[in-house]
Design a protein around this motif. Structure first.
Motif, PDB file in Angstrom:
ATOM      1  N   GLY A 146       3.163  12.602   6.826  1.00  0.00           N
ATOM      2  CA  GLY A 146       3.446  12.239   5.446  1.00  0.00           C
ATOM      3  C   GLY A 146       3.400  10.740   5.231  1.00  0.00           C
ATOM      4  N   GLY A 147       4.040  10.290   4.183  1.00  0.00           N
ATOM      5  CA  GLY A 147       4.040   8.868   3.839  1.00  0.00           C
ATOM      6  C   GLY A 147       3.023   8.578   2.760  1.00  0.00           C
ATOM      7  N   ASN A 190     -11.506  -3.543  -9.435  1.00  0.00           N
ATOM      8  CA  ASN A 190     -12.028  -4.018  -8.157  1.00  0.00           C
ATOM      9  C   ASN A 190     -12.188  -2.786  -7.274  1.00  0.00           C
ATOM     10  OD1 ASN A 190     -12.446  -4.954  -5.584  1.00  0.00           O
ATOM     11  ND2 ASN A 190     -10.873  -6.514  -5.663  1.00  0.00           N
ATOM     12  N   LEU A 191     -13.416  -2.451  -6.950  1.00  0.00           N
ATOM     13  CA  LEU A 191     -13.699  -1.243  -6.176  1.00  0.00           C
ATOM     14  C   LEU A 191     -13.889  -1.528  -4.690  1.00  0.00           C
ATOM     15  CD1 LEU A 191     -16.098   0.518  -8.697  1.00  0.00           C
ATOM     16  CD2 LEU A 191     -13.626   0.774  -8.449  1.00  0.00           C
ATOM     17  N   GLY A 192     -13.516  -2.725  -4.263  1.00  0.00           N
ATOM     18  CA  GLY A 192     -13.622  -3.071  -2.852  1.00  0.00           C
ATOM     19  C   GLY A 192     -12.645  -2.267  -2.010  1.00  0.00           C
ATOM     20  N   THR A 193     -12.901  -2.223  -0.716  1.00  0.00           N
ATOM     21  CA  THR A 193     -12.054  -1.484   0.207  1.00  0.00           C
ATOM     22  C   THR A 193     -10.729  -2.205   0.402  1.00  0.00           C
ATOM     23  OG1 THR A 193     -14.018  -0.721   1.366  1.00  0.00           O
ATOM     24  CG2 THR A 193     -11.934  -0.497   2.528  1.00  0.00           C
ATOM     25  N   PRO A 194      -9.620  -1.486   0.247  1.00  0.00           N
ATOM     26  CA  PRO A 194      -8.329  -2.139   0.503  1.00  0.00           C
ATOM     27  C   PRO A 194      -8.177  -2.428   1.993  1.00  0.00           C
ATOM     28  CG  PRO A 194      -8.023   0.206   0.103  1.00  0.00           C
ATOM     29  CD  PRO A 194      -9.470  -0.094  -0.145  1.00  0.00           C
ATOM     30  N   SER A 195      -7.444  -3.462   2.310  1.00  0.00           N
ATOM     31  CA  SER A 195      -7.167  -3.797   3.702  1.00  0.00           C
ATOM     32  C   SER A 195      -5.924  -3.021   4.120  1.00  0.00           C
ATOM     33  CB  SER A 195      -6.942  -5.305   3.840  1.00  0.00           C
ATOM     34  OG  SER A 195      -6.733  -5.631   5.193  1.00  0.00           O
ATOM     35  N   LEU A 196      -6.127  -1.945   4.881  1.00  0.00           N
ATOM     36  CA  LEU A 196      -5.035  -1.068   5.269  1.00  0.00           C
ATOM     37  C   LEU A 196      -4.712  -1.221   6.744  1.00  0.00           C
ATOM     38  CD1 LEU A 196      -6.126   2.228   3.465  1.00  0.00           C
ATOM     39  CD2 LEU A 196      -4.606   0.435   2.631  1.00  0.00           C
ATOM     40  N   MET A 197      -3.424  -1.244   7.065  1.00  0.00           N
ATOM     41  CA  MET A 197      -2.978  -1.251   8.455  1.00  0.00           C
ATOM     42  C   MET A 197      -2.107  -0.017   8.663  1.00  0.00           C
ATOM     43  SD  MET A 197      -0.955  -3.957  10.862  1.00  0.00           S
ATOM     44  CE  MET A 197      -2.315  -5.087  10.869  1.00  0.00           C
ATOM     45  N   PHE A 198      -2.522   0.790   9.625  1.00  0.00           N
ATOM     46  CA  PHE A 198      -1.792   2.000   9.980  1.00  0.00           C
ATOM     47  C   PHE A 198      -0.947   1.728  11.216  1.00  0.00           C
ATOM     48  CE2 PHE A 198      -5.627   3.333   7.771  1.00  0.00           C
ATOM     49  CZ  PHE A 198      -5.115   4.223   6.846  1.00  0.00           C
TER      50      PHE A 198
END
Length: 125
Positions: free
Chosen positions: A50-51, A70-78
Protein backbone atom coordinates in the motif's frame (compact mmCIF):
# COMPACT_ATOMS: atom_id res chain seq x y z
CA UNK A 1 -3.03 20.59 6.59
CA UNK A 2 -1.56 18.03 4.23
CA UNK A 3 -0.99 14.72 5.98
CA UNK A 4 0.11 12.36 3.21
CA UNK A 5 0.95 12.09 -0.47
CA UNK A 6 -1.88 10.07 -1.97
CA UNK A 7 -1.09 9.68 -5.67
CA UNK A 8 1.56 10.50 -8.23
CA UNK A 9 0.52 11.04 -11.84
CA UNK A 10 2.74 9.30 -14.41
CA UNK A 11 2.18 10.29 -18.05
CA UNK A 12 3.22 7.63 -20.57
CA UNK A 13 2.92 6.86 -24.25
CA UNK A 14 1.81 3.23 -23.78
CA UNK A 15 -0.41 2.63 -20.74
CA UNK A 16 -0.65 -1.14 -21.22
CA UNK A 17 3.12 -1.46 -21.39
CA UNK A 18 3.46 0.70 -18.26
CA UNK A 19 0.86 -1.42 -16.44
CA UNK A 20 2.78 -4.59 -17.33
CA UNK A 21 6.05 -3.03 -16.15
CA UNK A 22 4.74 -1.92 -12.75
CA UNK A 23 2.75 -5.09 -12.06
CA UNK A 24 4.90 -7.74 -13.75
CA UNK A 25 8.37 -6.48 -12.97
CA UNK A 26 7.92 -4.35 -9.83
CA UNK A 27 5.21 -6.44 -8.17
CA UNK A 28 2.72 -3.60 -7.85
CA UNK A 29 -1.02 -4.34 -7.97
CA UNK A 30 -3.77 -2.59 -9.90
CA UNK A 31 -6.08 -0.90 -7.40
CA UNK A 32 -8.21 1.03 -9.87
CA UNK A 33 -8.83 1.46 -13.56
CA UNK A 34 -11.20 3.64 -15.54
CA UNK A 35 -11.86 4.13 -19.25
CA UNK A 36 -14.61 6.52 -20.36
CA UNK A 37 -14.44 5.17 -23.92
CA UNK A 38 -13.49 8.60 -25.28
CA UNK A 39 -9.75 8.52 -24.68
CA UNK A 40 -9.64 9.27 -20.98
CA UNK A 41 -8.21 6.17 -19.35
CA UNK A 42 -6.22 5.77 -16.18
CA UNK A 43 -4.71 2.83 -14.33
CA UNK A 44 -3.86 3.14 -10.63
CA UNK A 45 -1.12 0.87 -9.25
CA UNK A 46 0.44 0.59 -5.83
CA UNK A 47 2.99 -1.52 -4.00
CA UNK A 48 1.50 -4.64 -2.39
CA UNK A 49 2.03 -3.04 1.04
CA UNK A 50 0.00 0.00 0.00
CA UNK A 51 0.95 3.63 0.44
CA UNK A 52 1.18 6.26 -2.27
CA UNK A 53 -0.15 5.01 -5.59
CA UNK A 54 0.88 5.80 -9.16
CA UNK A 55 -1.84 6.76 -11.63
CA UNK A 56 -0.81 5.95 -15.20
CA UNK A 57 -2.27 8.36 -17.76
CA UNK A 58 -2.04 8.62 -21.54
CA UNK A 59 0.42 11.47 -22.15
CA UNK A 60 -1.00 12.44 -25.56
CA UNK A 61 -4.59 12.64 -24.30
CA UNK A 62 -3.66 14.67 -21.21
CA UNK A 63 -1.54 17.05 -23.32
CA UNK A 64 -4.59 17.80 -25.48
CA UNK A 65 -6.94 18.08 -22.51
CA UNK A 66 -4.63 20.20 -20.32
CA UNK A 67 -1.78 21.66 -22.39
CA UNK A 68 -0.56 23.72 -19.43
CA UNK A 69 0.45 20.63 -17.42
CA UNK A 70 4.06 19.56 -17.02
CA UNK A 71 3.99 16.02 -18.39
CA UNK A 72 7.59 15.20 -17.49
CA UNK A 73 8.43 12.16 -15.40
CA UNK A 74 8.32 12.82 -11.66
CA UNK A 75 11.50 12.08 -9.74
CA UNK A 76 10.39 9.22 -7.49
CA UNK A 77 12.40 7.46 -4.79
CA UNK A 78 11.11 4.15 -3.50
CA UNK A 79 12.15 2.47 -0.24
CA UNK A 80 13.03 -1.21 0.19
CA UNK A 81 14.22 -3.42 3.02
CA UNK A 82 16.61 -5.42 0.81
CA UNK A 83 18.11 -3.41 -2.04
CA UNK A 84 20.51 -6.19 -3.11
CA UNK A 85 17.70 -8.70 -3.55
CA UNK A 86 15.53 -6.21 -5.43
CA UNK A 87 18.45 -5.21 -7.66
CA UNK A 88 19.11 -8.86 -8.59
CA UNK A 89 15.39 -9.49 -9.15
CA UNK A 90 14.96 -6.52 -11.49
CA UNK A 91 18.14 -7.38 -13.41
CA UNK A 92 16.87 -10.97 -13.88
CA UNK A 93 13.62 -9.56 -15.31
CA UNK A 94 15.50 -7.46 -17.86
CA UNK A 95 14.85 -4.11 -16.18
CA UNK A 96 17.39 -1.44 -17.11
CA UNK A 97 19.26 -0.61 -13.89
CA UNK A 98 22.11 1.62 -12.88
CA UNK A 99 24.91 0.56 -10.56
CA UNK A 100 24.35 -0.12 -6.89
CA UNK A 101 25.77 2.83 -4.96
CA UNK A 102 26.51 3.40 -1.30
CA UNK A 103 25.49 6.86 -0.09
CA UNK A 104 25.57 8.34 3.41
CA UNK A 105 21.80 7.79 3.63
CA UNK A 106 21.82 4.21 2.33
CA UNK A 107 22.41 1.87 -0.58
CA UNK A 108 20.53 2.71 -3.80
CA UNK A 109 20.20 2.25 -7.54
CA UNK A 110 18.25 3.71 -10.45
CA UNK A 111 15.98 1.75 -12.75
CA UNK A 112 14.03 2.62 -15.88
CA UNK A 113 10.74 1.56 -17.41
CA UNK A 114 10.32 0.72 -21.11
CA UNK A 115 9.95 4.43 -21.97
CA UNK A 116 13.26 5.26 -20.24
CA UNK A 117 11.63 7.02 -17.32
CA UNK A 118 14.12 6.70 -14.45
CA UNK A 119 13.32 6.08 -10.80
CA UNK A 120 15.41 5.39 -7.69
CA UNK A 121 15.12 2.80 -4.94
CA UNK A 122 17.00 2.97 -1.62
CA UNK A 123 17.56 0.83 1.42
CA UNK A 124 17.90 3.48 4.10
CA UNK A 125 20.46 3.11 6.88
Amino acid sequence: MIHTLGQVMLYVTNQDQARSFWTGKLGFRVIGEEDNGQGFRWIEVSPEAGGTSIVIHNKEFIAKMSPELNLGTPSLMFFTDNVDELYDDLKSKGVKTGDLMEMPTGKLFNFADEEDNYFTVIEKK
